[in-house]
Design a protein around this motif. Structure first.
Motif, PDB file in Angstrom:
ATOM      1  N   CYS A 167       4.058  47.277 110.601  1.00 52.60           N
ATOM      2  CA  CYS A 167       3.682  46.849 109.233  1.00 52.60           C
ATOM      3  C   CYS A 167       4.403  47.530 108.129  1.00 52.60           C
ATOM      4  O   CYS A 167       4.816  48.607 108.405  1.00 52.60           O
TER       5      CYS A 167
ATOM      6  N   TYR B 218       3.274  52.717 104.310  1.00 48.40           N
ATOM      7  CA  TYR B 218       3.853  54.105 104.342  1.00 48.40           C
ATOM      8  C   TYR B 218       2.491  54.962 103.962  1.00 48.40           C
ATOM      9  O   TYR B 218       1.722  54.327 103.239  1.00 48.40           O
TER      10      TYR B 218
ATOM     11  N   LYS C  28       7.931  58.246 110.754  1.00 47.90           N
ATOM     12  CA  LYS C  28       8.714  57.334 110.152  1.00 47.90           C
ATOM     13  C   LYS C  28       8.192  56.520 109.306  1.00 47.90           C
ATOM     14  O   LYS C  28       8.795  55.805 108.204  1.00 47.90           O
ATOM     15  N   LYS C  29       6.848  56.559 109.180  1.00 48.35           N
ATOM     16  CA  LYS C  29       6.115  55.751 108.105  1.00 48.35           C
ATOM     17  C   LYS C  29       5.552  56.931 106.951  1.00 48.35           C
ATOM     18  O   LYS C  29       4.864  56.345 106.221  1.00 48.35           O
ATOM     19  N   ARG C  30       6.114  58.003 106.838  1.00 52.26           N
ATOM     20  CA  ARG C  30       5.507  58.988 105.829  1.00 52.26           C
ATOM     21  C   ARG C  30       6.262  58.650 104.414  1.00 52.26           C
ATOM     22  O   ARG C  30       7.683  58.333 104.637  1.00 52.26           O
TER      23      ARG C  30
ATOM     24  N   VAL D 100       0.775  49.215 113.627  1.00 52.54           N
ATOM     25  CA  VAL D 100       1.060  50.233 112.250  1.00 52.54           C
ATOM     26  C   VAL D 100       2.607  50.328 112.078  1.00 52.54           C
ATOM     27  O   VAL D 100       3.111  50.263 111.345  1.00 52.54           O
ATOM     28  N   MET D 101       3.293  50.397 113.538  1.00 51.47           N
ATOM     29  CA  MET D 101       4.768  50.632 113.465  1.00 51.47           C
ATOM     30  C   MET D 101       5.511  49.157 112.879  1.00 51.47           C
ATOM     31  O   MET D 101       6.493  49.231 112.256  1.00 51.47           O
TER      32      MET D 101
ATOM     33  N   ILE E 189       5.125  57.719 113.952  1.00 50.16           N
ATOM     34  CA  ILE E 189       4.434  57.650 112.665  1.00 50.16           C
ATOM     35  C   ILE E 189       5.098  58.511 111.607  1.00 50.16           C
ATOM     36  O   ILE E 189       5.000  58.238 110.499  1.00 50.16           O
TER      37      ILE E 189
ATOM     38  N   LEU F 202      -3.740  56.486 111.474  1.00 48.01           N
ATOM     39  CA  LEU F 202      -2.726  57.692 110.752  1.00 48.01           C
ATOM     40  C   LEU F 202      -3.455  58.741 110.575  1.00 48.01           C
ATOM     41  O   LEU F 202      -2.709  59.821 110.932  1.00 48.01           O
TER      42      LEU F 202
END
Length: 140
Positions: free
Chosen positions: A8, A11, A137-139, A5-6, A135, A98
């Motif tokens: 890829c 978002y 950071k992926k929002r 996930v990190m 995660i 997530l």
């Protein structure tokens, strides 16, 4: 899965509804529909940057499938729906991951983590320090 996930370029955002705040399934579906609709409206500029938005859903819950179909079809003209098969799509598994971390964050904040969940994250702050912070950071 966390490392996948990190790395890829994905978002995400999630919605959470408390079941206790709904008297029945109809009211719960209404609250969920409103929350999804608000989330889409909030991120419409981001979604409109794409030529096509593809919604993958495994049809696990009929009510949710109907809500997703109705709201995405109304809000977006460039939406396509596809049946997701978890064993074939790593991105679906990433989405499950997530959502699970978001749910664990809610349970942690409300001090409702089960003993098994507490034991899985061997240090008291490991869930927050590694997974929740990572995660975030992926929002969108």
């Amino acid at each position: 899965m966390f490392n996948f996930v990190m790395k890829c370029p994905i978002y995400f955002c999630t919605v959470a509804i408390k079941r206790k705040e709904a008297n029945d399934r109809v009211q719960l579906s209404g609250k969920l529909g409103k929350a999804i609709n608000a989330m889409l409206a909030e991120h419409m500029d981001y979604l409109n940057e794409y030529d096509k938005v593809i919604v993958y859903y495994d049809n696990g819950q009929r009510e949710l499938g109907s809500i997703l179909n109705a709201i995405f079809s109304i809000q977006l003209s460039n939406v396509e729906f596809r049946k997701a098969e978890p064993q074939k799509y790593r991105l679906l598994q990433a989405a499950d991951f997530l959502c699970t971390i978001d749910l664990l964050q809610i349970k942690r904040d409300e001090k409702r983590l089960s003993k098994g969940e507490q034991q899985f994250f061997y240090k008291p702050n490991e869930l927050k320090k590694t997974f929740i912070k990572g995660i975030s950071k992926k929002r969108i």
